[in-house]
Write an enzyme that holds these catalytic residues in place. Structure first.
Site, PDB file in Angstrom:
ATOM      1  N   GLY A   1       0.780  -1.228   0.000  1.00 48.84           N
ATOM      2  CA  GLY A   1       0.000   0.000   0.000  1.00 48.84           C
ATOM      3  C   GLY A   1       0.810   1.277   0.000  1.00 48.84           C
TER       4      GLY A   1
ATOM      5  N   GLU B   1       4.904  -6.503   1.753  1.00 55.21           N
ATOM      6  CA  GLU B   1       4.713  -7.055   0.409  1.00 55.21           C
ATOM      7  C   GLU B   1       4.266  -5.974  -0.577  1.00 55.21           C
ATOM      8  OE1 GLU B   1       0.354  -9.031   0.777  1.00 55.21           O
ATOM      9  OE2 GLU B   1       1.931 -10.194   1.758  1.00 55.21           O
TER      10      GLU B   1
ATOM     11  N   GLY C   1       3.978  -3.864  -4.116  1.00 50.34           N
ATOM     12  CA  GLY C   1       3.872  -4.248  -5.523  1.00 50.34           C
ATOM     13  C   GLY C   1       4.030  -3.033  -6.421  1.00 50.34           C
ATOM     14  N   ARG C   2       3.000  -2.186  -6.444  1.00 49.76           N
ATOM     15  CA  ARG C   2       2.995  -1.008  -7.314  1.00 49.76           C
ATOM     16  C   ARG C   2       4.230  -0.140  -7.098  1.00 49.76           C
ATOM     17  NH1 ARG C   2      -1.601   1.433  -9.541  1.00 49.76           N
ATOM     18  NH2 ARG C   2      -2.908   0.323  -8.001  1.00 49.76           N
TER      19      ARG C   2
ATOM     20  N   CYS D   1     -14.276   2.293 -29.062  1.00 52.02           N
ATOM     21  CA  CYS D   1     -15.548   2.935 -29.386  1.00 52.02           C
ATOM     22  C   CYS D   1     -16.294   3.325 -28.111  1.00 52.02           C
ATOM     23  CB  CYS D   1     -16.401   1.997 -30.235  1.00 52.02           C
ATOM     24  SG  CYS D   1     -15.628   1.463 -31.776  1.00 52.02           S
TER      25      CYS D   1
ATOM     26  N   TYR E   1       0.058  -2.757 -12.533  1.00 56.90           N
ATOM     27  CA  TYR E   1      -1.390  -2.691 -12.742  1.00 56.90           C
ATOM     28  C   TYR E   1      -1.699  -1.963 -14.055  1.00 56.90           C
ATOM     29  CZ  TYR E   1      -1.452  -4.176  -7.893  1.00 56.90           C
ATOM     30  OH  TYR E   1      -1.247  -4.870  -6.724  1.00 56.90           O
TER      31      TYR E   1
END
Length: 381
Positions: free
Chosen positions: A206, A242, A244-245, A316, A345
């Site tokens: 986070g 842990e 990630g981003r 579209c 992501y």
């Protein structure tokens, strides 16, 4: 070349995660959340630096087994695990399975007993911890994620057969700055030790990533100091994070070519090859994806006047918007846009089959160098 391409700068990624590892206390285990970007090259780059990988699906378990067959995943997490998911985690010899509910714990225990083993478990807890300023809060109220504290205490004290409860897991919010992340980590560890006598605590990820300011970075050194204080207060705890981003976002870019520019009711639109079916991040997060422009000088075609632009793709739908900018300058057909912060992501969360457009290409290297080569060549090559 008009087909978009993702470029992962693996050298920059290795430097980024090495700096993160150096900023953390030696006792803190650094796991990478595979869900952020499961690209094989990314995982191979991270493997020798991180302490392990956190998977959240059988597909991610398979990916890890293909790349590192002799290395068991460090953790298996996520809500809604089926019996097949739990059995796969047991078969993969996952070091810690993060359990989301009492019912899931009972099912896992039955599967472990039937297979003649014991599941090594962290209980995911939904704690009422304040996280002011977080971009996404997943704890402290009604949530599909984790157990209420009372349920977690009961599961820790009276686990079913086949279960070895090793500690607590809590991922309560995203978009945390270092100070707030440290405060949340301290609160989680205090609760885990006080209420269930935990000796292992995973405080999740986070860490904040600011797409509006690509130059900003999470303060890993400050966060490391905060975790050191936690360990000083609870020296018997085995502590994990842990992210990630915040590990991979900065090391990937999405490059695409401008195929049209037009003015509609006084506003400029830049239409690029590809779109949010390749790069879902801005639509999912509701932000303008940061980009730079590499101008092609051998094309005589329409250009914007240098004022504000909306960058859209080929889908579209009016929701296929990648970015807005008032400072990009004049943009013309044939120019190449480099969308930064596309290393997490991004492609892996995109609705890639919508309209059945071709997928992007994938390369490694420096995105700016790739873009310079692109505009130096003939258009459409």
């Amino acid at each position: 070349m008009t087909r978009p391409v993702y470029v992962h700068d693996l050298d920059a990624l290795a430097a980024q995660v090495s700096a993160i590892r150096a900023a953390l206390p030696r006792q803190v285990e650094l796991l990478y959340a595979v869900k952020a970007n499961p690209d094989p090259g990314v995982l191979r780059t991270l493997a020798p630096i991180v302490d392990g990988f956190e998977a959240a699906s059988r597909g991610e378990l398979r990916r890890l087994a293909e790349l590192s067959p002799d290395r068991a995943p460090a953790a298996y997490a996520g809500p809604g695990k089926t019996d097949a998911d739990l059995a796969a985690a047991l078969a993969a010899d996952v070091r810690r399975i993060h359990v989301e509910s009492p019912a899931e714990l009972r099912r896992l225990g039955a599967l472990a007993t039937a297979s003649g083993t014991s599941a090594q478990v962290l209980l995911r807890v939904n704690l009422p911890v304040d996280a002011p300023g977080a971009s996404l809060v997943m704890g402290g109220g009604p949530s599909p994620f984790g157990m209420d504290p009372a349920d977690a205490i009961d599961c820790a004290r009276r686990p079913p057969a086949g279960i070895d409860v090793r500690g607590i897991h809590a991922h309560l919010a995203s978009g945390l700055d270092a100070s707030l992340a440290g405060t949340v980590a301290a609160a989680v560890v205090e609760w885990a030790v006080t209420e269930v006598g935990a000796t292992e605590v995973d405080v999740g990820g986070g860490m904040a990533v600011d797409y509006a300011d690509p130059g900003a970075r999470f303060d890993w050194v400050g966060y490391g100091r905060a975790l050191a204080d936690v360990l000083d207060a609870y020296p018997g705890v085995r502590l994990r994070i842990e992210p990630g981003r915040s590990v991979t976002a900065y090391c990937g870019a999405y490059l695409t070519e401008v195929v049209d520019v037009k003015r509609s009711y006084g506003e400029w639109f830049v239409v690029v090859a590809g779109g949010t079916h390749h790069l879902r991040t801005p639509a999912a997060k509701g932000h303008a994806q940061p980009f730079t422009v590499h101008r092609r000088h051998d094309v005589d075609g329409p250009r914007t006047d240098g004022g504000p632009v909306t960058v859209v793709g080929q889908l579209c739908t009016p929701k296929d918007v990648l970015s807005f900018s008032a400072t990009a300058g004049s943009i013309g057909v044939g120019d190449v846009l480099v969308f930064a912060m596309a290393g997490a992501y991004a492609w892996n969360i995109s609705h890639r089959d919508f309209l059945l457009h071709e997928p992007p290409l994938f390369r490694t290297g420096d995105p700016q160098e790739v873009a310079a080569e692109w505009v130096a060549g003939p258009r459409g090559s």
